[in-house]
Structure formats: structure tokens, C-alpha cells
Design an enzyme around this catalytic site. Structure first.
Site, PDB file in Angstrom:
ATOM      1  N   GLU A  10      -1.699   2.847   3.031  1.00  0.00           N
ATOM      2  CA  GLU A  10      -1.591   4.310   2.959  1.00  0.00           C
ATOM      3  C   GLU A  10      -2.934   4.966   2.625  1.00  0.00           C
ATOM      4  O   GLU A  10      -3.027   6.190   2.611  1.00  0.00           O
ATOM      5  CB  GLU A  10      -0.457   4.743   2.011  1.00  0.00           C
ATOM      6  CG  GLU A  10      -0.349   3.979   0.712  1.00  0.00           C
ATOM      7  CD  GLU A  10      -1.218   4.545  -0.369  1.00  0.00           C
ATOM      8  OE1 GLU A  10      -1.193   5.763  -0.562  1.00  0.00           O
ATOM      9  OE2 GLU A  10      -1.921   3.773  -1.024  1.00  0.00           O
ATOM     10  N   LEU A 284       8.092   3.176 -10.616  1.00  0.00           N
ATOM     11  CA  LEU A 284       7.661   2.170 -11.588  1.00  0.00           C
ATOM     12  C   LEU A 284       7.206   0.894 -10.890  1.00  0.00           C
ATOM     13  O   LEU A 284       6.276   0.231 -11.352  1.00  0.00           O
ATOM     14  CB  LEU A 284       8.814   1.860 -12.555  1.00  0.00           C
ATOM     15  CG  LEU A 284       8.511   0.887 -13.686  1.00  0.00           C
ATOM     16  CD1 LEU A 284       7.432   1.448 -14.604  1.00  0.00           C
ATOM     17  CD2 LEU A 284       9.779   0.586 -14.491  1.00  0.00           C
ATOM     18  N   HIS A 307       3.004   2.339  -1.276  1.00  0.00           N
ATOM     19  CA  HIS A 307       2.176   2.276  -2.485  1.00  0.00           C
ATOM     20  C   HIS A 307       2.243   0.881  -3.106  1.00  0.00           C
ATOM     21  O   HIS A 307       1.233   0.312  -3.516  1.00  0.00           O
ATOM     22  CB  HIS A 307       2.679   3.294  -3.523  1.00  0.00           C
ATOM     23  CG  HIS A 307       1.940   4.589  -3.502  1.00  0.00           C
ATOM     24  ND1 HIS A 307       2.432   5.712  -2.889  1.00  0.00           N
ATOM     25  CD2 HIS A 307       0.746   4.952  -4.026  1.00  0.00           C
ATOM     26  CE1 HIS A 307       1.572   6.705  -3.031  1.00  0.00           C
ATOM     27  NE2 HIS A 307       0.540   6.270  -3.711  1.00  0.00           N
TER      28      HIS A 307
END
Length: 341
Positions: A10, A284, A307
Site C-alpha cells: 500500500e 490492532l 497494512h
């Protein structure tokens, strides 16, 4: 020297944050190229720059290319030392994103590290500070990391001016994290805040979130916080405490957006995270990756995100093969540490 391609996956600021943190921890120099190449305004932004400068201070590092807009950075760490960190991002740049770079490195100092950061506490495209202090820190406690994050003053886009203080202790005892499926939800808690706005904004956000979460049939306590700062803003963070970890959901207020919608959005996000029955929410999941390399363990996440995959790639660029990932992006998944450092 390790070279990291900042346009991988990303291609955001996370590659930079994790790379410089890992360089600080391992003592391995790093060169990052194509920084934030896939973003509309590529290169270093103020919050990235300040995270790098803080890590430079901690690691007594030599740094080249540390300026706003820079597309390439060289970071050569020397000795990691416990120091007090004071940062003023100077904009509404995200305090929590700066902390995401600092936390993994700070816990490897030999003594307690205190920090004070000025910027945005509750801004778009980053975790709100209440999420970090109530969900992230709760998980880090389980692997033996002790610290505190306190909001002194809220800061919203565009003015910023928020202040966060805290500390982390040295990570002396590394405990494995096994967080697969939760079997029950113990309670729901949350913080709904309104800054430079009428108190009913925070109250309506909280009420709407609570109404949405009643279906879980567990105790719910969402407290409201009314405060003053240099600019207006509102937001809400809700989290579910399970017999495993906490999972969270959040939403930000904005001009013209009814407080009820804000509350409902946060609640719906939490419900979405709880649905798969896994212990770790999607936010998280990626935050834990740098720590898991050293603690070991297995986490089941509500969703595998880009991510998370990118963070694994960065960590493994420094440390070699660490993780086994079962699942596809956009779906629930399982991450297992096959070799801890």
C-alpha cells in the site's frame, strides 16, 4: 545496509515507520527509497519527519534526507539510549502514527522512556489516541510491555494543538501472545468526546453507540468528555473487552454530520470486528506485528489488511522469515510466529 522500497504494497507511511523502528532496534542501517510513492502528496510529511527525528535522538543516529517532501531516507543508528522525547508536529499530524514508530523502539531502551507529543489526537486515517491507550496498550501488557498514554489536550484537524504524554518501561520479560478466538464478551466501554462544542454532541454520540450495541446483551459504559482546545472537534471510541483481548471501533465527527451517525458508525465498526469471533481486530493486527517478532505467538485477526501484510514484509526484510499467514486480504485470518527473534 538494508534497502526498503517505500512503494511496496500500500506504499504508505507505515513502511517508513516500521523500517526506522526496526533499524533502531537491530542497529542495522536502512535506506528507504520511493517514500510514500503511491500517495497523492508523496514523500515525507511532518508527522513522518518528527517520528524519524525522535528515533534519531533515541538511537544517536546519522540521518540523510530527513526533510518534508523527501523521497529517500538513509538512517544509520548507533546506540539506543533512554531519553525524554518531546515532539511538536506543528500541524494536526497524527500523534498516534508517530507513536506507532516510537513504541517498538522505545521498549528496547534499558530504562523508562518518557514522551510528550503535540499534534492531532483524533484525526482521519489514523487510530484515535483513546484506541491506543485502551486497546493497543491492553494487548501490549499481555506480552510484558508496561506503559501509559495520557491525553492532556485534544487536537483535531486542521488546527491540531493536541498534547499527549506518557511513558514506556523497558521490555524485560517477553511473553508469548496466544489470541485466537474469544468465547465471551465481558463488557463494552468507550469514550465520547466533544471539544469546543456543546456537551450534547458527546452525549448524543454516546447514546447512539449504546443503542446500537445493546444487542450484545452485556454491560455498556460509554463516558463523555467535554474539553477546550484551539479548535473544535468530536469523536468516539468504543471497545469490547473479551476473555482474550479488547477489540475496538471508532468514528470522527465533522461539520454537518449528525452526532447520532458518528456514534452509530463507531458501534457498527466494533460489531463488524466482533463478528468473526477472532480475538484481534483489524487495526490492532498490524500494530502488533513488530512486537510479535520478538514475543512469539499466534493471533487470529478479524480481517487481514494490506497494512498488516506490508508490516510483515518490512519486519521480514530486517529479520528473515518470521510469520506464517493463513487467509486472504479482506477476510478473517490467522498469523503465526514460526521463528521468534
Amino acid at each position: 545496509m538494508i534497502t526498503i522500497d517505500g512503494s511496496y504494497g500500500e506504499g504508505g507511511g507505515q513502511i517508513l515507520r516500521t523500517s526506522v523502528a526496526l533499524s533502531t532496534i537491530t542497529g542495522e542501517p536502512v535506506r528507504i527509497v520511493n517514500i510514500r510513492a503511491n500517495r497523492p502528496n508523496p514523500g515525507l510529511r511532518p508527522q513522518h519527519l518528527h517520528a524519524i527525528l525522535a528515533l534519531k535522538h533515541l538511537a544517536n543516529a546519522e540521518v540523510k534526507g530527513a526533510h518534508v517532501g523527501s523521497r529517500e531516507l538513509v538512517f544509520i543508528p548507533k546506540k539506543l539510549e533512554a531519553k525524554e522525547i518531546s515532539i511538536d508536529i506543528g500541524t494536526a499530524g497524527s500523534i498516534t502514527l508517530v507513536l506507532q514508530a516510537l513504541l517498538p523502539a522505545m521498549v528496547f531502551a534499558r530504562e523508562k522512556v518518557k514522551f510528550r507529543i503535540t499534534g492531532g489526537t483524533d484525526v482521519s486515517w489514523s487510530p484515535p489516541v483513546d484506541y491506543l491507550s485502551n486497546v493497543t496498550l491492553f494487548a501490549l501488557e499481555k506480552i510484558g510491555i508496561h506503559g501509559e498514554i495520557r491525553v492532556i489536550r485534544r487536537g483535531h484537524y486542521p488546527k491540531g494543538g493536541g498534547i499527549v504524554e506518557g511513558y514506556v518501561e523497558p521490555w524485560n520479560e517477553k511473553r508469548e501472545l496466544v489470541a485466537k478466538e474469544y468465547s465471551r464478551i465481558i463488557k463494552i466501554e468507550g469514550i465520547s468526546h466533544a471539544t469546543n462544542l456543546p456537551s450534547h454532541v458527546a452525549e448524543r454520540q454516546a447514546r447512539a453507540a449504546k443503542d446500537e450495541l445493546l444487542q450484545l446483551k452485556v454491560p455498556i459504559e460509554i463516558r463523555t468528555e467535554i474539553s477546550r482546545s484551539i479548535g473544535p472537534g468530536s469523536g468516539i471510541v468504543v471497545w469490547a473487552e473479551t476473555d482474550c483481548l479488547r477489540l475496538g471501533g471508532d468514528a470522527l465527527g465533522k461539520k454537518g454530520k449528525p452526532a447520532e451517525i458518528v456514534g452509530k458508525e463507531a458501534a457498527q465498526e466494533l460489531l463488524d470486528q466482533l463478528k468473526p469471533g477472532h480475538c484481534v481486530d483489524k487495526f490492532l493486527g498490524d500494530q502488533l506485528i513488530p512486537f510479535l517478532a520478538f514475543s512469539g505467538g499466534v493471533i487470529w485477526v478479524s480481517e487481514i489488511t494490506n497494512h498488516l501484510k506490508t508490516n510483515i514484509w518490512v519486519v521480514e526484510s530486517f529479520l528473515g522469515r518470521i510469520f506464517d499467514v493463513d487467509g486472504n486480504v479482506g477476510e478473517p485470518g490467522k498469523i503465526r510466529v514460526i521463528r521468534r527473534v
